[in-house]
Design a protein around this motif. Structure first.
Motif, PDB file in Angstrom:
ATOM      1  N   GLU A   1       0.841  -1.190   0.000  1.00 37.44           N
ATOM      2  CA  GLU A   1       0.000   0.000   0.000  1.00 37.44           C
ATOM      3  C   GLU A   1       0.888   1.257   0.000  1.00 37.44           C
ATOM      4  O   GLU A   1       1.885   1.303   0.720  1.00 37.44           O
ATOM      5  N   GLY A   2       0.530   2.202  -0.804  1.00 35.58           N
ATOM      6  CA  GLY A   2       1.248   3.477  -0.806  1.00 35.58           C
ATOM      7  C   GLY A   2       2.327   3.575  -1.870  1.00 35.58           C
ATOM      8  O   GLY A   2       2.725   4.677  -2.239  1.00 35.58           O
ATOM      9  N   LEU A   3       2.814   2.431  -2.359  1.00 37.18           N
ATOM     10  CA  LEU A   3       3.930   2.497  -3.306  1.00 37.18           C
ATOM     11  C   LEU A   3       3.512   3.140  -4.632  1.00 37.18           C
ATOM     12  O   LEU A   3       4.285   3.904  -5.220  1.00 37.18           O
ATOM     13  N   ALA A   4       2.307   2.830  -5.090  1.00 41.36           N
ATOM     14  CA  ALA A   4       1.858   3.411  -6.372  1.00 41.36           C
ATOM     15  C   ALA A   4       1.860   4.942  -6.286  1.00 41.36           C
ATOM     16  O   ALA A   4       2.254   5.624  -7.244  1.00 41.36           O
ATOM     17  N   GLY A   5       1.472   5.467  -5.128  1.00 46.39           N
ATOM     18  CA  GLY A   5       1.468   6.926  -4.947  1.00 46.39           C
ATOM     19  C   GLY A   5       2.881   7.485  -4.920  1.00 46.39           C
ATOM     20  O   GLY A   5       3.150   8.546  -5.495  1.00 46.39           O
ATOM     21  N   GLU A   6       3.789   6.765  -4.239  1.00 47.52           N
ATOM     22  CA  GLU A   6       5.204   7.205  -4.193  1.00 47.52           C
ATOM     23  C   GLU A   6       5.785   7.250  -5.602  1.00 47.52           C
ATOM     24  O   GLU A   6       6.462   8.203  -5.984  1.00 47.52           O
ATOM     25  N   LEU A   7       5.516   6.197  -6.369  1.00 54.15           N
ATOM     26  CA  LEU A   7       6.055   6.134  -7.729  1.00 54.15           C
ATOM     27  C   LEU A   7       5.416   7.208  -8.606  1.00 54.15           C
ATOM     28  O   LEU A   7       6.095   7.825  -9.437  1.00 54.15           O
TER      29      LEU A   7
END
Ligand code: FMN
Length: 187
Positions: free
Chosen positions: A164-170
């Motif tokens: 969770e959250g990685l797509a936003g970071e990328l």
């Protein structure tokens, strides 16, 4: 459709046969396709030897076909996303070697970092170590970066399972890369 899409090379910066870079880079490339014309690049397939050019890369004089092929591939990018593991606190030797092979081809191009590691840092120290290297060859590292801790638990036979959250970071990295790629670097 954008007639001039930014050409983003997503580079797997690990050559280990079972590298986690491949499934992670595949996932990242899928995320990037909405915004960029994506070319996946696997350093294991490029299979460069240790730097074996007699002339400095800055001369652009290349004796070997493998260097000319690498040069053409890097030349065809407007920006890069490096998918890099951390080995013993730093980036991998084959990745540094691949950078050292060229010079002009990197210049002025934005670079984003998606690091990973088995431990809790997500390879962020390797990314921090890499930044001055990228700047030395004239790349423009994005300030935003993404890091994946606990990589070994996230790669399965079905591929990479994004936490969770990685797509936003990328997405933040990709957004910055797109903005940088549209901004000409002043001489
Ligand atoms: C030579 C080597 C050194 C490593 N050093 C670290 C380390 O310092 N910290 C860490 O969290 N993981 C470390 N690992 C684990 C890697 O981050 C993890 O195995 C990752 O999948 C390696 O990338 P690769 O699959 O592309 O080879 C190391 C792995 C290798 C092979």
């Amino acid at each position: 459709m954008n007639p001039n899409p930014v050409r983003l090379h997503v580079i797997s910066a690990s050559v280990r046969p079972a590298s986690a870079a491949r499934p992670l880079a595949h996932w990242a490339a899928t995320q990037a396709r909405a915004r960029f014309e994506v070319t996946p690049v696997d350093l294991a397939e490029i299979a460069l030897p240790f730097l074996d050019e007699p002339e400095y890369a800055s001369t652009g004089i290349y004796a070997h076909a493998h260097t000319r092929a690498w040069s053409a591939l890097v030349d065809s990018a407007d920006a890069f996303l490096f998918v890099l593991p951390m080995y013993n606190g730093g980036f991998t030797a084959p990745f540094k070697n691949a950078i050292d092979f060229l010079y002009r081809e990197w210049q002025g191009k934005p670079a984003g970092l998606l690091s990973y590691s088995a431990g809790g840092s997500g390879g962020a120290p390797a990314g921090r170590m890499l930044r001055p290297v990228l700047e030395s060859v004239g790349m423009v590292p994005a300030e935003a970066s993404a890091a994946v801790p606990g990589i070994t638990g996230l790669v399965t036979a079905d591929g990479f399972r994004a936490p969770e959250g990685l797509a936003g970071e990328l997405a933040a990295v990709l957004e910055e890369l797109a903005a940088l790629a549209r901004t000409p670097v002043s001489a």
